[in-house]
Design an enzyme around this catalytic site. Structure first.
Site, PDB file in Angstrom:
ATOM      1  CE  LYS A 132      -5.195  12.146   7.197  1.00  0.00           C
ATOM      2  NZ  LYS A 132      -5.148  10.733   6.882  1.00  0.00           N
ATOM      3  CE  LYS A 212       2.083  11.691   5.667  1.00  0.00           C
ATOM      4  NZ  LYS A 212       1.563  10.470   6.132  1.00  0.00           N
ATOM      5  CE  LYS A 215      -0.412   5.328   1.434  1.00  0.00           C
ATOM      6  NZ  LYS A 215      -1.255   5.635   2.588  1.00  0.00           N
TER       7      LYS A 215
HETATM    8  P1  TYM Z   1       0.247   4.890   5.554  1.00  0.00           P
HETATM    9  O1  TYM Z   1      -0.502   4.069   4.586  1.00  0.00           O
HETATM   10  O2  TYM Z   1      -0.101   6.345   5.654  1.00  0.00           O
HETATM   11  O3  TYM Z   1       1.784   4.778   5.269  1.00  0.00           O
HETATM   12  C1  TYM Z   1       2.385   3.512   5.051  1.00  0.00           C
HETATM   13  C2  TYM Z   1       3.780   3.517   5.621  1.00  0.00           C
HETATM   14  O4  TYM Z   1       4.587   4.504   4.959  1.00  0.00           O
HETATM   15  C3  TYM Z   1       5.168   5.396   5.912  1.00  0.00           C
HETATM   16  N1  TYM Z   1       5.238   6.734   5.307  1.00  0.00           N
HETATM   17  C4  TYM Z   1       6.365   7.440   5.185  1.00  0.00           C
HETATM   18  N2  TYM Z   1       7.623   7.186   5.561  1.00  0.00           N
HETATM   19  C5  TYM Z   1       8.575   8.120   5.281  1.00  0.00           C
HETATM   20  N3  TYM Z   1       8.294   9.299   4.649  1.00  0.00           N
HETATM   21  C6  TYM Z   1       7.038   9.590   4.246  1.00  0.00           C
HETATM   22  N4  TYM Z   1       6.771  10.722   3.617  1.00  0.00           N
HETATM   23  C7  TYM Z   1       5.997   8.638   4.515  1.00  0.00           C
HETATM   24  N5  TYM Z   1       4.668   8.603   4.275  1.00  0.00           N
HETATM   25  C8  TYM Z   1       4.220   7.443   4.781  1.00  0.00           C
HETATM   26  C9  TYM Z   1       4.202   5.360   7.079  1.00  0.00           C
HETATM   27  O5  TYM Z   1       4.823   5.772   8.285  1.00  0.00           O
HETATM   28  C10 TYM Z   1       3.821   3.889   7.105  1.00  0.00           C
HETATM   29  O6  TYM Z   1       4.800   3.118   7.760  1.00  0.00           O
HETATM   30  N6  TYM Z   1      -2.136   3.420   9.633  1.00  0.00           N
HETATM   31  C11 TYM Z   1      -1.072   3.111   8.714  1.00  0.00           C
HETATM   32  C12 TYM Z   1      -1.216   1.748   8.057  1.00  0.00           C
HETATM   33  C13 TYM Z   1      -1.417   0.666   9.043  1.00  0.00           C
HETATM   34  C14 TYM Z   1      -0.420   0.034   9.829  1.00  0.00           C
HETATM   35  C15 TYM Z   1      -1.116  -0.933  10.619  1.00  0.00           C
HETATM   36  C16 TYM Z   1       0.964   0.197   9.936  1.00  0.00           C
HETATM   37  C17 TYM Z   1      -2.604   0.107   9.339  1.00  0.00           C
HETATM   38  N7  TYM Z   1      -2.436  -0.874  10.298  1.00  0.00           N
HETATM   39  C18 TYM Z   1      -0.417  -1.746  11.512  1.00  0.00           C
HETATM   40  C19 TYM Z   1       1.648  -0.627  10.852  1.00  0.00           C
HETATM   41  C20 TYM Z   1       0.942  -1.580  11.629  1.00  0.00           C
HETATM   42  C21 TYM Z   1      -1.039   4.148   7.624  1.00  0.00           C
HETATM   43  O7  TYM Z   1      -2.017   4.769   7.322  1.00  0.00           O
HETATM   44  O8  TYM Z   1       0.152   4.232   6.990  1.00  0.00           O
END
Ligand code: TYM
Length: 345
Positions: A132, A212, A215
């Site tokens: 990105k 993947k 969202k």
């Molecule tokens: P984010 O908001 O993109 O996604 C949230 C969680 O959903 C999982 N996920 C998926 N799992 C399976 N299949 C998919 N298609 C899919 N899309 C998303 C992601 O792996 C994630 O677990 N940076 C992180 C948020 C965050 C975070 C943290 C997570 C901020 N601080 C501390 C853990 C610990 C994020 O953008 O996830």
């Protein structure tokens, strides 16, 4: 008197949790779009399933949603929507600490100290940044984002971090940075482990099964099932899912990613193996019908509770306020130790 490790663990816990000895877990979801089936299966549902046995810290990672161009009104609306989905999915403020990241200023403060620990080289290698970022108008916060994520984690000393596969690299970076900090400044952080999502680690886009399900895809993207999609919309999207030209249903994620993705979804929801499931279906139409039924049934109770919660914004705000108060208490000692370790007075 010498303390056993458990006693010390317990002393670090917020007062209201001290009598409950459960291993800690922590995770967050960024309100950068309406949550998808991937977010649910890879993350949120696992948070809920772990609640009886783990002490959870779960937050809406609103600061992370400002790392790319965003609309403030949309961010606000998505923050409420995501928080409501947390509770609708079954997170319970009696058992877990649920809050909005920006309500706990310690995240930003510790993130800065970790930016002074992480190296430009390792941040440049992050896949999400490479995908990105890297343009002159890329926000600086997209580059330093893994330091904020590391701070999110380290402040609460979780034993593990349940995330989908796309976040593995960020959790690994958190472990590296925490280990380096401890080496340079003395034992300060507990180094957490990853908690991989297994079959649900990467729910794929229905129309582009090598990517993947995301969202941040445009609203209405036909390959992305949202947690709040109506049964009709879910039916239409899954019916249009890309498969292949083979006749029989077989699980083969490498050469048949579309069909295997649908099998993975059913397998995770029904707790069966996808290989075994494949033999249940005589045709792709059968497979899609089953997938639709499983997803609709899975999301229906969440959607019902969501609608109820949407009637009472005051209640949601009070739940999140209480969560933030607990989180501030829990995060305080780690931040104080880190400040002291680097020499701040
Ligand atoms: P984010 O908001 O993109 O996604 C949230 C969680 O959903 C999982 N996920 C998926 N799992 C399976 N299949 C998919 N298609 C899919 N899309 C998303 C992601 O792996 C994630 O677990 N940076 C992180 C948020 C965050 C975070 C943290 C997570 C901020 N601080 C501390 C853990 C610990 C994020 O953008 O996830």
């Amino acid at each position: 008197m010498a303390h056993s490790p458990l006693d010390i663990d317990e002393m670090r816990e917020p007062i209201e949790h001290r009598s409950v000895r459960r291993p800690r877990v922590l995770s967050g979801i960024a309100p950068s779009g309406s949550l998808t089936l991937g977010n649910y299966l890879g993350a949120l549902r696992r948070f809920v399933d772990g609640q009886p046995s783990h002490q959870g810290f779960f937050f809406v990672a609103d600061l992370h949603a400002t790392t790319i161009e965003h609309d403030p009104a949309r961010l606000r609306a998505l923050t409420w929507e995501t928080a409501r989905l947390f509770f609708a999915a079954g997170l319970d403020s009696e058992q877990s600490t649920v809050f909005v990241q920006s309500h706990v200023p310690a995240h930003v403060e510790l993130a800065y100290l970790l930016e002074s620990t992480a190296y430009v080289g390792e941040l440049s290698r992050m896949i999400q940044f490479k995908e990105k970022g890297g343009r002159p108008r890329t926000r600086a916060s997209l580059f330093t984002y893994p330091c904020l994520m590391a701070a999110d984690i380290l402040l609460y000393e979780p034993r593990s971090v349940p995330v989908g596969g796309d976040q593995d690299q960020h959790v690994e970076l958190c472990r590296d940075v925490a280990t380096r900090f401890n080496r340079q400044y003395g034992e300060t952080f507990v180094v957490p482990s990853l908690d991989k999502a297994g079959l649900a680690s990467r729910v794929a886009d229905l129309l582009d099964p090598r990517s993947k399900m995301s969202k941040s895809a445009p609203a209405g993207a036909p390959g992305v099932v949202r947690m709040l999609d109506t049964p009709d919309v879910i039916r239409r999207k899954i019916n249009r899912a890309v498969t292949d030209s083979h006749a029989e249903v077989r699980y083969d994620p490498v050469s048949r990613p579309g069909v295997s993705n649908l099998l993975d979804v059913i397998a995770v929801v029904s707790d069966r193996s996808p290989d075994d499931l494949a033999t249940d279906f005589a045709s792709y139409a059968d497979l899609k019908r089953s997938c639709i039924d499983h997803v609709v049934e899975l999301l229906a109770p969440v959607q019902r509770r969501y609608a109820e919660l949407a009637q009472d914004q005051g209640h949601l705000i009070s739940l999140l306020d209480a969560g933030a108060t607990q989180a501030v208490v829990a995060a305080g000692p780690v931040l104080a130790r880190a400040r002291d370790a680097v020499g701040l007075v």
